[in-house]
Design an enzyme around this catalytic site. Structure first.
Site: not given
Length: 187
Positions: A47, A102-103, A106, A160-161, A167, A173
């Site tokens: 990600g 990190e992407d 969470d 949810f992105v 993805d 992506r």
């Protein structure tokens, strides 16, 4: 088939992301300018690959780059809460400053696992640079190592992105922005 048609709304535009990545890179330059050894920038695959590429191209100090993979989502939309490292570093980080890229942060499960793993490999400090932080979903608090710092691009609402590396089942992506996926596509 247009991926854009699956997006309910754009949260962060390509321009907003580019500006924020430049700001993060500048802050990293300032914070690590006085270190004698080049920091190791570790991208969390898959990600963070776009964010990592854009970030390191804007960092002006010398850096080493490597990747690590921790899996906790599979092809679903919810973390299973038990991340495992499926691809490890090739660079020896013993005694080095590590910037984990990190992407998204969470639940904190994956990040906590990665920090513990890098600490066990002897990193002298571990910083985290994340594009998105989703504190509403945090279940695990994480501790940085040594003089590690926390760099955050944007705080993300609990949606949810997808896009810019994010993805759903490996799709979306390649969108140049971060957007909210229409719920009917994943529920």
């Amino acid at each position: 088939m247009s991926l854009d048609a699956d997006i309910e709304r754009v949260l962060f535009t390509e321009e907003q992301i580019s500006k924020r990545v430049s700001e993060l890179a500048s802050q990293i330059d300032v914070d690590f300018n006085t270190t004698t050894a080049s920091p190791v920038v570790v991208g969390v695959a898959t990600g963070a690959f776009l964010f990592l590429a854009d970030l390191v191209r804007k960092i002006k100090i010398p850096v080493l780059v490597d990747f690590i993979r921790a899996e906790s989502y599979g092809s679903g939309t919810v973390s299973n809460g038990a991340p495992r490292i499926s691809f490890d570093l090739k660079i020896d980080i013993q005694g080095k400053h590590v910037i984990l890229v990190e992407d998204i942060v969470d639940t904190g499960n994956t990040l906590s696992c990665l920090i513990a793993h890098l600490k066990s490999k002897g990193a002298s400090s571990i910083s985290v640079c994340t594009l998105l932080d989703k504190p509403a979903r945090r279940k695990v608090n994480f501790e940085l190592v040594g003089k590690g710092k926390y760099y955050c691009g944007f705080e993300c609402p609990d949606y949810f992105v997808v896009g810019y590396g994010f993805d759903l089942a490996e799709l979306y992506r390649n969108l140049p922005y971060v957007g909210v996926l229409k719920p009917e596509l994943y529920k």
